[in-house]
Design an enzyme around this catalytic site. Structure first.
Site, PDB file in Angstrom:
ATOM      1  N   ASP A 210      31.017  43.083  44.377  1.00 44.88           N
ATOM      2  CA  ASP A 210      31.038  44.464  43.979  1.00 44.88           C
ATOM      3  C   ASP A 210      30.388  45.168  45.363  1.00 44.88           C
ATOM      4  O   ASP A 210      30.260  44.245  46.693  1.00 44.88           O
ATOM      5  CB  ASP A 210      29.911  44.721  42.876  1.00 44.88           C
ATOM      6  CG  ASP A 210      30.557  46.114  42.179  1.00 44.88           C
ATOM      7  OD1 ASP A 210      31.570  46.360  42.192  1.00 44.88           O
ATOM      8  OD2 ASP A 210      29.665  47.037  42.265  1.00 44.88           O
TER       9      ASP A 210
ATOM     10  N   ASP B  30      34.678  39.109  43.702  1.00 46.87           N
ATOM     11  CA  ASP B  30      33.977  39.934  44.658  1.00 46.87           C
ATOM     12  C   ASP B  30      32.658  39.993  44.266  1.00 46.87           C
ATOM     13  O   ASP B  30      32.278  39.789  43.048  1.00 46.87           O
ATOM     14  CB  ASP B  30      34.650  40.924  45.088  1.00 46.87           C
ATOM     15  CG  ASP B  30      34.726  42.066  43.614  1.00 46.87           C
ATOM     16  OD1 ASP B  30      33.486  42.621  43.760  1.00 46.87           O
ATOM     17  OD2 ASP B  30      35.700  42.102  43.214  1.00 46.87           O
TER      18      ASP B  30
END
Length: 292
Positions: free
Chosen positions: A212, A210
């Protein structure tokens, strides 16, 4: 020249290695307690290997509760010479996208309350962490990733956070913009510190799941998105690991970067003042230097 034994610590999503010959799960005991799980040992491409699921099978250990000292001791005790850490992480860089891998070469440690050393009162030691990963082993991991067709970034700074919660947006932006970090995770510290004290060559392969919470188009980290990416990353990681024996080979010279000699001048406590009880606990990780 010594025999190579590759150790792999698998993080979130990677709980086994496929294709091991003579595979067996081995229960280990250490002076630092039990490791995260039994260790899967066998041979791959003629090279001995040992695999330890960092969180245990079934993912039972939270990042703060992983028995890091026991894990490193157990792998050293089995004869591991080259240790590859595989872990999930978030990215602070647009070009380091979910599904990419990063060969980490630096850390900023924001963990708290974790036992970060094998040494202490009765036997004090200070190892260098200026370069906390092994360039030789990192290059092997990068080559294995490229051969698997994985988009791999060679070099990056890993922010080790305590967790288990993910970052606030303010923290994420600070780590990215002010501190210059590239990826964020919860498990590579104190693991890398302990591997250095145990004189193991250590490489960190960060699997991006991902962006973040800093990313304007992604917002808060969603665990469902992470889990979806984890499955694909785990398949890639197994392919990377399968290529390592062919790259590293069955025999190895002394590490050109001195990882396997990290304790050479590190222990400061005079022999007569060393605590026998602590020395007994250090038999695997520091026996080479303490019995010299």
């Amino acid at each position: 020249m010594t025999d190579t034994m590759i150790g792999v610590i698998g993080g979130s999503g990677l709980y086994q290695i496929d294709g091991l010959e003579d595979a067996a799960w081995t229960e280990m005991a250490t002076p630092w307690g039990a490791p995260s799980d039994a260790i899967l040992t066998g041979r791959l491409g003629g090279v001995p290997m040992a695999f330890l699921p960092r969180h245990g099978r079934g993912h039972v250990h939270a990042p703060s509760a992983v028995p890091y000292r026991a894990n490193i001791d157990a792998l050293k005790r089995l004869g591991v010479t080259d240790l590859v850490s595989v872990s999930a992480c978030g990215s602070f860089r647009e070009e380091m996208a979910p599904g990419d891998f990063v060969i980490v070469d630096q850390f900023i440690d924001r963990t708290v309350g974790r036992e970060a050393s094998f040494f202490g009162t009765g036997c004090v030691a200070h190892v260098s962490l200026a370069h906390p990963t092994c360039p030789r082993l990192g290059a092997a991991c990068a080559a294995a990733a490229a051969a698997e067709g994985i988009t791999v970034h060679d070099g990056g700074t890993y922010l080790a956070m305590e967790g288990p919660q993910f970052s606030t947006m303010a923290e994420s932006r600070m780590y990215r913009d002010a501190w210059g970090c590239d990826v964020i995770g919860m498990t590579n510290m104190p693991e890398a510190r302990l591997a250095r004290e145990a004189e193991l060559c250590y490489a960190s392969v960060a699997m991006i799941t991902d962006y973040d919470s800093w990313h304007p188009d992604h917002g808060a980290v969603e665990i469902t998105d992470i889990i979806r990416t984890l499955a694909g990353n785990a398949d890639k990681a197994r392919g990377l690991v399968a290529r390592l024996p062919g790259i590293l080979g069955p025999a190895r010279d002394a590490c050109p970067h001195g990882c396997d000699r990290a304790l050479e001048h590190a222990i400061l406590t005079a022999p007569a003042a060393r605590d026998p009880a602590l020395l007994a606990r250090l038999d695997a990780v520091a026996g080479r230097i303490l019995t010299a």
